[in-house]
Design a protein around this motif. Structure first.
Motif, mmCIF file in Angstrom:
data_model
loop_
_atom_site.group_PDB
_atom_site.id
_atom_site.type_symbol
_atom_site.label_atom_id
_atom_site.label_comp_id
_atom_site.label_asym_id
_atom_site.label_seq_id
_atom_site.Cartn_x
_atom_site.Cartn_y
_atom_site.Cartn_z
ATOM 1 N N VAL A 13 41.282 36.411 33.258
ATOM 2 C CA VAL A 13 40.903 35.727 34.507
ATOM 3 C C VAL A 13 41.578 36.406 35.705
ATOM 4 O O VAL A 13 40.950 36.630 36.752
ATOM 5 C CB VAL A 13 41.276 34.243 34.430
ATOM 6 C CG1 VAL A 13 41.064 33.560 35.773
ATOM 7 C CG2 VAL A 13 40.458 33.547 33.353
ATOM 8 N N GLY A 14 42.851 36.737 35.560
ATOM 9 C CA GLY A 14 43.550 37.402 36.656
ATOM 10 C C GLY A 14 42.993 38.775 36.967
ATOM 11 O O GLY A 14 42.849 39.150 38.134
ATOM 12 N N ALA A 15 42.693 39.544 35.917
ATOM 13 C CA ALA A 15 42.123 40.876 36.149
ATOM 14 C C ALA A 15 40.743 40.794 36.788
ATOM 15 O O ALA A 15 40.397 41.612 37.649
ATOM 16 C CB ALA A 15 42.051 41.638 34.826
ATOM 17 N N ALA A 16 39.932 39.806 36.389
ATOM 18 C CA ALA A 16 38.604 39.652 36.980
ATOM 19 C C ALA A 16 38.698 39.275 38.458
ATOM 20 O O ALA A 16 37.942 39.792 39.305
ATOM 21 C CB ALA A 16 37.815 38.592 36.216
ATOM 22 N N ALA A 17 39.643 38.383 38.792
ATOM 23 C CA ALA A 17 39.814 37.995 40.203
ATOM 24 C C ALA A 17 40.270 39.180 41.049
ATOM 25 O O ALA A 17 39.801 39.372 42.181
ATOM 26 C CB ALA A 17 40.823 36.851 40.301
ATOM 27 N N ALA A 18 41.178 39.991 40.488
ATOM 28 C CA ALA A 18 41.653 41.158 41.240
ATOM 29 C C ALA A 18 40.565 42.222 41.373
ATOM 30 O O ALA A 18 40.447 42.880 42.414
ATOM 31 C CB ALA A 18 42.885 41.749 40.547
ATOM 32 N N LEU A 19 39.754 42.404 40.339
ATOM 33 C CA LEU A 19 38.710 43.430 40.379
ATOM 34 C C LEU A 19 37.588 43.070 41.344
ATOM 35 O O LEU A 19 36.994 43.945 41.982
ATOM 36 C CB LEU A 19 38.148 43.643 38.969
ATOM 37 C CG LEU A 19 37.127 44.764 38.793
ATOM 38 C CD1 LEU A 19 37.746 46.118 39.147
ATOM 39 C CD2 LEU A 19 36.602 44.787 37.358
ATOM 40 N N LEU A 20 37.286 41.780 41.477
ATOM 41 C CA LEU A 20 36.218 41.344 42.383
ATOM 42 C C LEU A 20 36.687 41.199 43.825
ATOM 43 O O LEU A 20 35.854 41.060 44.735
ATOM 44 C CB LEU A 20 35.637 40.012 41.901
ATOM 45 C CG LEU A 20 34.886 40.051 40.562
ATOM 46 C CD1 LEU A 20 34.442 38.652 40.176
ATOM 47 C CD2 LEU A 20 33.696 41.001 40.634
#
Length: 214
Positions: A13-20
């Motif tokens: 979830v954290g990586a997806a938020a940072a990538l978007l």
């Protein structure tokens, strides 16, 4: 096992938020991918030029996602924590450089101007990655295989450290001498031989076998 699963969910979830986050507005409706990555390290400051996608703020967050995926698959807390530090580090660096370009200050207004959702996504994603690294238990360490055999957990009888000798009797801890490990048969005196066995005294003089008296 459960901690690794919960940590993996938080990390994804954290990586997806940072990538978007580079595809959202960061400051004054300007998207994060519209900031040139080299301007964060150069002396010229932040400009209004729009760079290529791979040379924008998207690149460090793409690396963050790759590190997170590798850390989750390898159950490595270090890789997940490194991804979180990378996301937070570039977010803070961007805030410092943009603040310098705006006279040393950043604003957060209710009408949507100033700091926007992209900054919150990048910072929140980095914090979630650090939390995931703290929750994960990492890879399980291999325990030594237990010994097998009749002497499992104990020294073999023929070992110098064994508490028993070859006869099955306990060794005396106070004795400085070590008992023989293998039983030996006592040596018998050969009366008819020309001599006597080594280690045995000959019979006294004048001794004779009572059965041979006449």
């Amino acid at each position: 096992m459960v901690r690794n699963a919960v940590g993996a969910v938080l990390a994804v979830v954290g990586a997806a938020a940072a990538l978007l986050s580079p595809f959202r507005a960061w400051y004054d409706t300007r998207l994060g991918r519209q900031y040139r990555l080299s301007e964060l390290f150069g002396s010229g400051g932040v400009s209004g030029a729009h760079p290529n996608l791979l040379w924008s703020l998207f690149l460090p967050f793409l690396v963050t996602a790759v590190l997170t995926l590798a850390g989750v698959l390898a159950r490595s807390r270090a890789l997940v924590a490194l991804a979180g530090v990378l996301a937070l580090g570039f977010t803070v660096l961007w805030m410092v450089r943009v603040g310098q370009a705006n006279g040393g200050s950043l604003t957060l207004d209710a009408d949507g101007s100033g700091l926007a959702q992209g900054v919150a996504g990048a910072a929140g994603g980095g914090l979630l990655l650090l939390l995931a690294a703290a929750v994960m238990s990492g890879r399980a360490r291999r325990r030594p295989e237990p010994a097998t055999g009749p002497y499992a957990g104990h020294d073999a009888p023929d070992s110098p450290d064994s508490p028993a000798n070859a006869y099955g009797e306990p060794r005396s801890p106070a004795s400085p001498y070590r008992e023989p490990d293998t039983p030996t048969a006592p040596l018998a005196y050969d009366a008819d031989g020309p001599g006597h066995q080594e280690g045995h005294r000959p019979p006294p003089r004048g001794w004779e076998n009572p059965g041979e008296r006449r």
